[in-house]
Design an enzyme around this catalytic site. Structure first.
Site, short mmCIF file in Angstrom:
data_model
loop_
_atom_site.label_atom_id
_atom_site.label_comp_id
_atom_site.label_asym_id
_atom_site.label_seq_id
_atom_site.Cartn_x
_atom_site.Cartn_y
_atom_site.Cartn_z
N TYR A 190 0.85 -1.18 0.00
CA TYR A 190 0.00 0.00 0.00
C TYR A 190 0.89 1.24 0.00
CZ TYR A 190 -3.70 -3.26 1.42
OH TYR A 190 -4.58 -4.31 1.50
N HIS B 47 0.02 -12.07 1.18
CA HIS B 47 -0.89 -11.28 0.34
C HIS B 47 -1.38 -12.09 -0.86
CE1 HIS B 47 -1.71 -6.71 -0.22
NE2 HIS B 47 -2.78 -7.43 -0.47
N PRO C 147 -16.05 -4.80 2.90
CA PRO C 147 -17.38 -5.14 3.41
C PRO C 147 -18.47 -4.16 3.00
CG PRO C 147 -16.08 -4.11 5.13
CD PRO C 147 -15.16 -4.33 3.97
N LEU C 148 -18.08 -2.99 2.51
CA LEU C 148 -19.05 -1.99 2.05
C LEU C 148 -19.04 -1.86 0.54
CD1 LEU C 148 -18.57 0.72 4.82
CD2 LEU C 148 -20.31 -1.07 4.67
N GLY C 149 -18.55 -2.90 -0.13
CA GLY C 149 -18.59 -2.89 -1.60
C GLY C 149 -17.88 -1.71 -2.20
N GLY D 264 -17.54 1.15 -1.17
CA GLY D 264 -18.31 2.38 -0.99
C GLY D 264 -19.74 2.32 -1.49
N PHE D 265 -20.05 1.36 -2.36
CA PHE D 265 -21.38 1.33 -2.95
C PHE D 265 -22.46 1.10 -1.90
CE2 PHE D 265 -25.02 -0.68 -5.00
CZ PHE D 265 -25.27 0.21 -6.02
#
Length: 333
Positions: free
Chosen positions: A58, A124, A221-223, A225-226
């Site tokens: 990252y 990873h 877990p929130l797609g 941001g979607f």
């Protein structure tokens, strides 16, 4: 909630962690800010989100250096998870699982993080050119040397049909490699994409983890941001944002998948003040004590919102309504 490794090799669970990638990598570079990210990290600890997940790639490297600023003051409050085994090539990523590289990568992460031990060191990606037993054996040596407390595995995206799918189903190849790694040294946690609109992990990975007392770290877990309900179809993304090229984030597909967000919003309306994001995270927590959501954010306000999901208990009616939501679509369909 404090996360800890226990004698059996399982992971203490019960809260939401924090994926630190957006602070330094992925999404839009123009929206990154070290100081606001540092505030978000401090808020995460204040709110009980002590599992912080990063990786050497990252940035590359800058995310671990960012966390070092937090660890200098609050190391004892953090369950520190990082990853190694990937290199940045030109327009692509390259897996490197050679024992010599694993040792170098871990030592480099320790230096950047400014700590003498990593709580959870994750592979990873498995290197197709190196037997997994060799890679995992080198990682086990890091535990014996006191540089690492426990080992984790990052599963391939199940949508990577060329490499990720095996005879056992969506995660068949991953399960095969995990079983081989388990013969060498215990796997403490498996990280994989897992959300309301990418629920493949429920069929194979979650039962495998539950049967062995292994934590399942739910990435994205929130797609991306979607599932927060804050993205507007057709508004577009900056060119360096990977969602600009993602088959679920075309204007057409974002519009087609609005019923998923609408369903989360309906469920949230039955719980005072609950947002779609909190419902999505609470759904993951309801899948079992092995599951730890790792929403990625760089904003303190989002950290607070996500942490509060641990206090949201969904009813059987809520869970049934979420289960009945239409499957997510993308432009490959």
């Amino acid at each position: 909630m404090r996360y800890r490794t226990m004698g059996s090799g399982t992971l203490g669970v019960g809260a939401v962690g924090l994926g630190c990638m957006p602070m330094s990598w992925g999404y839009s570079a123009s929206q990154r800010d070290g100081e606001s990210s540092l505030r978000a990290l401090n808020v995460a600890l204040d709110e009980g989100c002590s599992l912080l997940d990063t990786a050497d790639i990252y940035g590359p490297f800058t995310n671990e250096r960012l966390l070092a600023r937090l660890l200098k003051e609050r190391r004892d409050e953090v369950f520190l998870a990082t990853k190694g085994g990937l290199l940045v090539g030109e327009q692509h990523l390259v897996a490197n699982g050679s024992p010599a590289y694993v040792r170098r990568a871990c030592d480099a992460s320790l230096r950047r993080l400014g700590t003498d031990v990593i709580d959870l060191y994750q592979l990873h990606r498995a290197d197709p050119e190196v037997p997994v037993e060799e890679t995992w054996g080198a990682m086990a040596e890091l535990v014996r040397a006191g540089k690492v407390r426990a080992l984790g595995w990052c599963a391939l995206d199940p949508h990577d049909r060329r490499r990720g799918r095996g005879p056992g189903g969506e995660h068949g190849r991953t399960l095969e490699l995990l079983s081989r790694a388990q013969q060498v040294f215990p796997v403490t946690a498996v990280q994989a994409e897992f959300s309301v609109w990418s629920a493949e992990a429920r069929a194979e990975l979650l039962p495998w983890c539950e049967a062995r007392g292994i934590g399942l770290l739910a990435a994205m877990p929130l797609g991306s941001g979607f599932l927060t309900g804050t993205l507007v179809p057709g508004s577009g993304f900056e060119p360096d944002d990977p969602r600009a090229r993602h088959p679920r984030f075309t204007a057409e597909m974002m519009a087609a998948n609005q019923p998923v967000v609408a369903g989360l919003r309906r469920v949230g309306a039955r719980h005072e003040g609950a947002t779609p994001a909190q419902v999505a995270l609470a759904w993951l927590l309801a899948q079992g004590r092995q599951v730890i959501p790792l929403p990625g954010t760089k904003r303190a306000s989002c950290v607070r919102e996500n942490a509060a999901a641990a206090e949201l208990t969904l009813t059987e009616r809520d869970l049934a309504e979420i289960a009945a939501l239409p499957a997510a679509r993308d432009s490959w369909h």
